[in-house]
Design a protein around this motif. Structure first.
Motif, PDB file in Angstrom:
ATOM      1  N   ALA A  51     -36.299  -1.109  10.183  1.00  0.00           N
ATOM      2  CA  ALA A  51     -37.615  -0.522   9.947  1.00  0.00           C
ATOM      3  C   ALA A  51     -38.059  -0.932   8.546  1.00  0.00           C
ATOM      4  CB  ALA A  51     -37.553   1.002  10.042  1.00  0.00           C
ATOM      5  N   VAL A  52     -39.336  -0.808   8.287  1.00  0.00           N
ATOM      6  CA  VAL A  52     -39.888  -1.079   6.963  1.00  0.00           C
ATOM      7  C   VAL A  52     -40.072   0.259   6.258  1.00  0.00           C
ATOM      8  CG1 VAL A  52     -41.905  -1.978   5.723  1.00  0.00           C
ATOM      9  CG2 VAL A  52     -41.045  -3.175   7.743  1.00  0.00           C
ATOM     10  N   SER A  53     -39.655   0.336   4.992  1.00  0.00           N
ATOM     11  CA  SER A  53     -39.889   1.562   4.233  1.00  0.00           C
ATOM     12  C   SER A  53     -41.396   1.771   4.082  1.00  0.00           C
ATOM     13  CB  SER A  53     -39.213   1.493   2.859  1.00  0.00           C
ATOM     14  OG  SER A  53     -39.820   0.490   2.074  1.00  0.00           O
ATOM     15  N   ARG A  54     -41.808   3.001   3.881  1.00  0.00           N
ATOM     16  CA  ARG A  54     -43.249   3.309   3.802  1.00  0.00           C
ATOM     17  C   ARG A  54     -43.946   2.597   2.653  1.00  0.00           C
ATOM     18  NH1 ARG A  54     -45.469   6.456   8.053  1.00  0.00           N
ATOM     19  NH2 ARG A  54     -43.623   6.689   9.344  1.00  0.00           N
ATOM     20  N   ASP A  55     -43.222   2.334   1.560  1.00  0.00           N
ATOM     21  CA  ASP A  55     -43.848   1.629   0.438  1.00  0.00           C
ATOM     22  C   ASP A  55     -43.793   0.111   0.606  1.00  0.00           C
ATOM     23  OD1 ASP A  55     -41.194   1.002  -0.112  1.00  0.00           O
ATOM     24  OD2 ASP A  55     -41.129   2.120  -2.002  1.00  0.00           O
ATOM     25  N   GLY A  56     -43.087  -0.377   1.625  1.00  0.00           N
ATOM     26  CA  GLY A  56     -43.005  -1.808   1.887  1.00  0.00           C
ATOM     27  C   GLY A  56     -42.072  -2.559   0.959  1.00  0.00           C
ATOM     28  N   GLU A  57     -41.395  -1.845   0.072  1.00  0.00           N
ATOM     29  CA  GLU A  57     -40.514  -2.496  -0.901  1.00  0.00           C
ATOM     30  C   GLU A  57     -39.147  -2.844  -0.341  1.00  0.00           C
ATOM     31  OE1 GLU A  57     -41.328  -3.401  -4.121  1.00  0.00           O
ATOM     32  OE2 GLU A  57     -43.368  -2.913  -3.451  1.00  0.00           O
ATOM     33  N   SER A  58     -38.793  -2.282   0.815  1.00  0.00           N
ATOM     34  CA  SER A  58     -37.471  -2.556   1.374  1.00  0.00           C
ATOM     35  C   SER A  58     -37.483  -2.448   2.894  1.00  0.00           C
ATOM     36  CB  SER A  58     -36.426  -1.607   0.780  1.00  0.00           C
ATOM     37  OG  SER A  58     -36.738  -0.270   1.089  1.00  0.00           O
ATOM     38  N   ILE A  59     -36.435  -3.026   3.467  1.00  0.00           N
ATOM     39  CA  ILE A  59     -36.172  -2.934   4.891  1.00  0.00           C
ATOM     40  C   ILE A  59     -34.999  -1.983   5.045  1.00  0.00           C
ATOM     41  CG2 ILE A  59     -35.462  -4.227   6.952  1.00  0.00           C
ATOM     42  CD1 ILE A  59     -38.170  -5.064   5.695  1.00  0.00           C
ATOM     43  N   LEU A  60     -35.072  -1.080   5.979  1.00  0.00           N
ATOM     44  CA  LEU A  60     -33.947  -0.231   6.347  1.00  0.00           C
ATOM     45  C   LEU A  60     -33.325  -0.869   7.570  1.00  0.00           C
ATOM     46  CD1 LEU A  60     -35.856   3.159   6.153  1.00  0.00           C
ATOM     47  CD2 LEU A  60     -34.462   2.091   4.366  1.00  0.00           C
ATOM     48  N   ALA A  61     -32.025  -1.094   7.554  1.00  0.00           N
ATOM     49  CA  ALA A  61     -31.375  -1.786   8.662  1.00  0.00           C
ATOM     50  C   ALA A  61     -30.051  -1.136   9.002  1.00  0.00           C
ATOM     51  CB  ALA A  61     -31.157  -3.251   8.287  1.00  0.00           C
ATOM     52  N   THR A  62     -29.627  -1.300  10.260  1.00  0.00           N
ATOM     53  CA  THR A  62     -28.313  -0.813  10.673  1.00  0.00           C
ATOM     54  C   THR A  62     -27.396  -2.003  10.888  1.00  0.00           C
ATOM     55  OG1 THR A  62     -28.875  -0.816  13.029  1.00  0.00           O
ATOM     56  CG2 THR A  62     -29.265   1.226  11.807  1.00  0.00           C
ATOM     57  N   LYS A  63     -26.143  -1.822  10.438  1.00  0.00           N
ATOM     58  CA  LYS A  63     -25.117  -2.850  10.601  1.00  0.00           C
ATOM     59  C   LYS A  63     -23.825  -2.173  11.023  1.00  0.00           C
ATOM     60  CE  LYS A  63     -24.864  -6.262   7.784  1.00  0.00           C
ATOM     61  NZ  LYS A  63     -24.587  -7.037   6.568  1.00  0.00           N
ATOM     62  N   PRO A  64     -23.074  -2.797  11.940  1.00  0.00           N
ATOM     63  CA  PRO A  64     -21.788  -2.211  12.331  1.00  0.00           C
ATOM     64  C   PRO A  64     -20.817  -2.203  11.156  1.00  0.00           C
ATOM     65  CG  PRO A  64     -22.178  -4.289  13.496  1.00  0.00           C
ATOM     66  CD  PRO A  64     -23.364  -4.032  12.647  1.00  0.00           C
ATOM     67  N   ALA A  65     -20.004  -1.170  11.101  1.00  0.00           N
ATOM     68  CA  ALA A  65     -18.962  -1.034  10.075  1.00  0.00           C
ATOM     69  C   ALA A  65     -17.727  -0.485  10.771  1.00  0.00           C
ATOM     70  CB  ALA A  65     -19.421  -0.120   8.950  1.00  0.00           C
ATOM     71  N   ASP A  66     -16.934  -1.376  11.356  1.00  0.00           N
ATOM     72  CA  ASP A  66     -15.803  -0.987  12.190  1.00  0.00           C
ATOM     73  C   ASP A  66     -16.324  -0.094  13.323  1.00  0.00           C
ATOM     74  OD1 ASP A  66     -13.907  -2.472  10.747  1.00  0.00           O
ATOM     75  OD2 ASP A  66     -13.771  -0.881   9.251  1.00  0.00           O
ATOM     76  N   THR A  83     -37.678  -6.426  -0.045  1.00  0.00           N
ATOM     77  CA  THR A  83     -38.587  -7.406   0.566  1.00  0.00           C
ATOM     78  C   THR A  83     -39.116  -8.411  -0.447  1.00  0.00           C
ATOM     79  OG1 THR A  83     -40.466  -5.904   0.284  1.00  0.00           O
ATOM     80  CG2 THR A  83     -39.347  -5.878   2.421  1.00  0.00           C
ATOM     81  N   ASN A  84     -39.283  -8.025  -1.712  1.00  0.00           N
ATOM     82  CA  ASN A  84     -39.888  -8.924  -2.700  1.00  0.00           C
ATOM     83  C   ASN A  84     -39.165  -8.932  -4.032  1.00  0.00           C
ATOM     84  OD1 ASN A  84     -42.196 -10.111  -1.356  1.00  0.00           O
ATOM     85  ND2 ASN A  84     -43.014  -8.032  -1.268  1.00  0.00           N
ATOM     86  N   ARG A  85     -37.898  -8.594  -4.033  1.00  0.00           N
ATOM     87  CA  ARG A  85     -37.097  -8.609  -5.261  1.00  0.00           C
ATOM     88  C   ARG A  85     -35.847  -9.427  -4.984  1.00  0.00           C
ATOM     89  NH1 ARG A  85     -37.922  -3.412  -4.111  1.00  0.00           N
ATOM     90  NH2 ARG A  85     -35.722  -2.942  -3.879  1.00  0.00           N
ATOM     91  N   PRO A  86     -35.087  -9.738  -6.011  1.00  0.00           N
ATOM     92  CA  PRO A  86     -33.817 -10.430  -5.750  1.00  0.00           C
ATOM     93  C   PRO A  86     -32.967  -9.629  -4.766  1.00  0.00           C
ATOM     94  CG  PRO A  86     -34.306 -10.435  -8.095  1.00  0.00           C
ATOM     95  CD  PRO A  86     -35.339  -9.555  -7.438  1.00  0.00           C
ATOM     96  N   PHE A  87     -32.289 -10.355  -3.887  1.00  0.00           N
ATOM     97  CA  PHE A  87     -31.533  -9.722  -2.815  1.00  0.00           C
ATOM     98  C   PHE A  87     -30.400  -8.874  -3.360  1.00  0.00           C
ATOM     99  CE2 PHE A  87     -28.055  -9.440   0.178  1.00  0.00           C
ATOM    100  CZ  PHE A  87     -28.711  -8.988   1.301  1.00  0.00           C
ATOM    101  N   GLN A  88     -30.322  -7.654  -2.839  1.00  0.00           N
ATOM    102  CA  GLN A  88     -29.202  -6.763  -3.124  1.00  0.00           C
ATOM    103  C   GLN A  88     -29.172  -5.711  -2.023  1.00  0.00           C
ATOM    104  OE1 GLN A  88     -29.217  -4.767  -6.902  1.00  0.00           O
ATOM    105  NE2 GLN A  88     -27.291  -3.745  -6.495  1.00  0.00           N
ATOM    106  N   GLU A  89     -28.190  -5.849  -1.114  1.00  0.00           N
ATOM    107  CA  GLU A  89     -28.036  -4.854  -0.061  1.00  0.00           C
ATOM    108  C   GLU A  89     -27.436  -3.596  -0.670  1.00  0.00           C
ATOM    109  OE1 GLU A  89     -26.164  -5.441   4.092  1.00  0.00           O
ATOM    110  OE2 GLU A  89     -24.614  -4.507   2.847  1.00  0.00           O
TER     111      GLU A  89
END
Length: 175
Positions: free
Chosen positions: A81-96, A106-112
């Motif tokens: 999903a996209v955060s309401r301010d558009g500054e980030s993506i919310l995502a799900t990833k498997p973890a075991d 979305t528009n800054r240097p990548f850092q999960e």
């Protein structure tokens, strides 16, 4: 399947340079606030980069840019999903056996950044204007039973705390 931009008032279609992986919920696209860009999970067409992932699409130029560096495994993302301010993506990833909800800029240097971990599959995400995250959880326990042709009570043979999502949408299930 290729992604398209559609104008309902005129019926106009414009092909986007991304292909869909329509076997999962990842085929969704989400617009960023302001409507100038959309976030799409897809595979780029014709630029030599054949790895699926999250892309920002400039809707004026049809240009695409990958949101994550080449060594990031965004193909593991199950829904976003996209955060309401558009500054980030919310995502799900498997973890075991669990699922992590992460934030990707979305528009800054990548850092999960991991926001939280869930013990159930997450089928859908959204965010509220105050930063609240909404998640649709999917617990899918199952029993294997035997039924007698002559009737009577079913006999439980085995129980499973979690089964795979056959439609591919939940990710992280037991298979």
């Amino acid at each position: 399947a290729q992604y398209y931009r559609f104008w309902p008032e005129t019926g106009r279609l414009q092909g986007l340079p991304l292909l869909s992986d329509n076997l999962t919920v990842r085929f969704l696209a989400r617009a960023l606030p302001g409507g100038k860009e959309a976030i799409v999970f897809g595979t780029p067409m014709g630029n030599g980069d054949s790895r699926p992932g999250l892309f920002a699409v400039d809707l004026a130029s049809n240009g695409v840019r990958r949101l994550a560096p080449a060594n990031y495994h965004d193909e593991a993302i199950r829904t976003f999903a996209v955060s309401r301010d558009g500054e980030s993506i919310l995502a799900t990833k498997p973890a075991d056996a669990m699922v992590r909800v992460v934030s990707i800029p979305t528009n800054r240097p990548f850092q999960e950044r991991t926001l939280f971990t869930a013990t159930s599959n997450i089928r859908q995400l959204d965010s509220g204007p105050d930063g609240t995250i909404y998640a649709t959880l999917a617990d899918r326990p199952a029993d294997l039973i035997r039924l007698s042709a002559s009737g009577g009570s079913p006999e439980r043979i085995a129980s499973f705390p979690q089964v795979a999502d056959i439609g591919g949408g939940g990710g992280g299930g037991v298979s």
